[in-house]
Design an enzyme around this catalytic site. Structure first.
Site, PDB file in Angstrom:
ATOM      1  N   TYR A 256       2.196  -4.295  19.225  1.00  9.36           N
ATOM      2  CA  TYR A 256       2.829  -4.790  18.004  1.00  9.36           C
ATOM      3  C   TYR A 256       3.244  -6.251  18.163  1.00  9.36           C
ATOM      4  O   TYR A 256       2.930  -7.099  17.311  1.00  9.36           O
ATOM      5  CB  TYR A 256       4.056  -3.940  17.659  1.00  9.36           C
ATOM      6  CG  TYR A 256       4.940  -4.562  16.607  1.00  9.36           C
ATOM      7  CD1 TYR A 256       4.520  -4.634  15.279  1.00  9.36           C
ATOM      8  CD2 TYR A 256       6.174  -5.114  16.944  1.00  9.36           C
ATOM      9  CE1 TYR A 256       5.321  -5.243  14.310  1.00  9.36           C
ATOM     10  CE2 TYR A 256       6.980  -5.703  15.980  1.00  9.36           C
ATOM     11  CZ  TYR A 256       6.553  -5.764  14.672  1.00  9.36           C
ATOM     12  OH  TYR A 256       7.349  -6.362  13.726  1.00  9.36           O
TER      13      TYR A 256
ATOM     14  N   ASN B  18       0.815  -1.221   0.000  1.00  9.17           N
ATOM     15  CA  ASN B  18       0.000   0.000   0.000  1.00  9.17           C
ATOM     16  C   ASN B  18       0.848   1.270   0.000  1.00  9.17           C
ATOM     17  O   ASN B  18       0.308   2.386  -0.019  1.00  9.17           O
ATOM     18  CB  ASN B  18      -0.991   0.012   1.163  1.00  9.17           C
ATOM     19  CG  ASN B  18      -0.321   0.085   2.530  1.00  9.17           C
ATOM     20  OD1 ASN B  18       0.905   0.252   2.640  1.00  9.17           O
ATOM     21  ND2 ASN B  18      -1.109  -0.027   3.588  1.00  9.17           N
TER      22      ASN B  18
ATOM     23  N   GLN C  47       2.138  -3.292   9.956  1.00 11.64           N
ATOM     24  CA  GLN C  47       2.375  -2.086  10.748  1.00 11.64           C
ATOM     25  C   GLN C  47       3.513  -2.454  11.690  1.00 11.64           C
ATOM     26  O   GLN C  47       3.380  -3.329  12.523  1.00 11.64           O
ATOM     27  CB  GLN C  47       1.108  -1.716  11.525  1.00 11.64           C
ATOM     28  CG  GLN C  47       1.122  -0.357  12.216  1.00 11.64           C
ATOM     29  CD  GLN C  47       2.146  -0.192  13.336  1.00 11.64           C
ATOM     30  OE1 GLN C  47       3.030   0.671  13.231  1.00 11.64           O
ATOM     31  NE2 GLN C  47       2.067  -0.998  14.375  1.00 11.64           N
TER      32      GLN C  47
END
Length: 302
Positions: free
Chosen positions: A140, A32, A75
């Site tokens: 995370y 992306n 991410q």
């Protein structure tokens, strides 16, 4: 072989893309470009600018019919995950689930998933092996581990084969020095600009630093090996931040002294991997000495 590579315009996956293409594989990249960069993308790869949560991912699978998937898109910012755990979960868990579901529906033979040392949290012993308890200290680390668990369920319920590769601290050319950039890229960026970098705490905390080409080689070996296995990828050696800085300072012939600032909450003190399982199952070992890896990184950034 036709291989779908997520995050292929990013630091590690762009190197994997280059290697796959050099070995004659057909590579389809989904990215992306939130952190990836088009200039890193191999021009011989088929590119789709898409988010993993986008339903249009199904069209990519319909058109391209990949035989194998290597999943690196994520991410990756620990601090961002703490500030916005929903965003982190959507990207790392829901995005991965969307990918797995398409792998199931379109009969992908295998998926290689890039995981992280962050899943382990504060080590109970060193070197950390694959049997070490999992207790992440960040959202995370949690999201990366939950994506692992979902993948195991897809293997058990639907027969989707996998290899999970848990990375130590990867460094090398193309790594970003902003945001969640690795400490080596941050040090080099500062020193090359004539600025003194910051070191958190006393600098005696240690990590396992592995050169990106070694990670690439492990991914290549995992194309045909270590099915349904979880493997730690590291050098098996620890290096303190002070030792690391001294090595970089010597290579750059710099006299700049680092600025020591208070340690960050949640930072672990010591970490390095036991890489013996990867050595056995992948016929692999980290082969790049630190000095060689640093020189190649400096050449790229200079």
């Amino acid at each position: 072989m036709k291989i779908l590579l997520t995050g292929g315009a990013g630091f590690i996956a762009s190197h994997i893309c280059d290697r796959l293409i050099s070995e004659g594989h057909e590579v389809v990249v989904i990215d992306n470009l939130s952190t990836g960069r088009l200039e890193l993308l191999n021009p011989r790869a088929y590119f789709y600018q898409l988010d993993l949560c986008d339903p249009a991912i199904a069209l990519v699978f319909q058109i391209e019919k990949p035989e194998l998937v290597i999943h690196h898109a994520a991410q990756v910012s620990v601090s961002n995950s703490q500030e916005n755990p929903v965003f982190d979960a959507v990207n790392n868990i829901i995005g991965s689930l969307n990918l797995y579901e398409n792998c199931r529906q379109y009969k992908v033979k295998k998926i290689i998933y890039a995981s992280s040392a962050a899943i382990y949290g504060e080590p109970l012993y060193l070197g950390i092996d694959e049997k070490h308890p999992v207790k992440p200290l960040s959202f995370y680390g949690l999201s990366k581990y939950l994506a692992e668990i979902y993948l195991r369920y897809y293997a058990g319920l639907f027969g989707l084969k996998f290899t999970i590769l848990r990375y130590a601290n990867v460094y090398g050319p193309r790594q970003r020095s902003d945001g969640e950039g690795g400490v080596i890229a941050i040090f080099l960026s500062s020193l090359l600009k004539g600025e003194a970098p910051m070191i958190f705490g006393q600098g005696e905390q240690s990590r396992d630093f592995i050169y990106v080409a070694d990670i690439v080689e492990a991914n290549i070996q995992a194309l045909t090996r270590a099915e349904n296995e979880v493997l730690n990828l590291g050098t098996g050696k620890e290096l303190s931040i002070n030792q690391l800085y001294a090595s970089i300072e010597a290579l750059l012939c710099s006299q700049l002294q680092p600025v020591y600032v208070p340690e960050r909450p949640g930072d672990i003190m010591h970490s390095y991997f036991d890489q013996r399982k990867a050595a056995e199952l992948l016929d692999w070992k980290a082969s790049y000495p630190l000095q060689e890896g640093l020189r190649k990184t400096i050449e790229y950034m200079s």
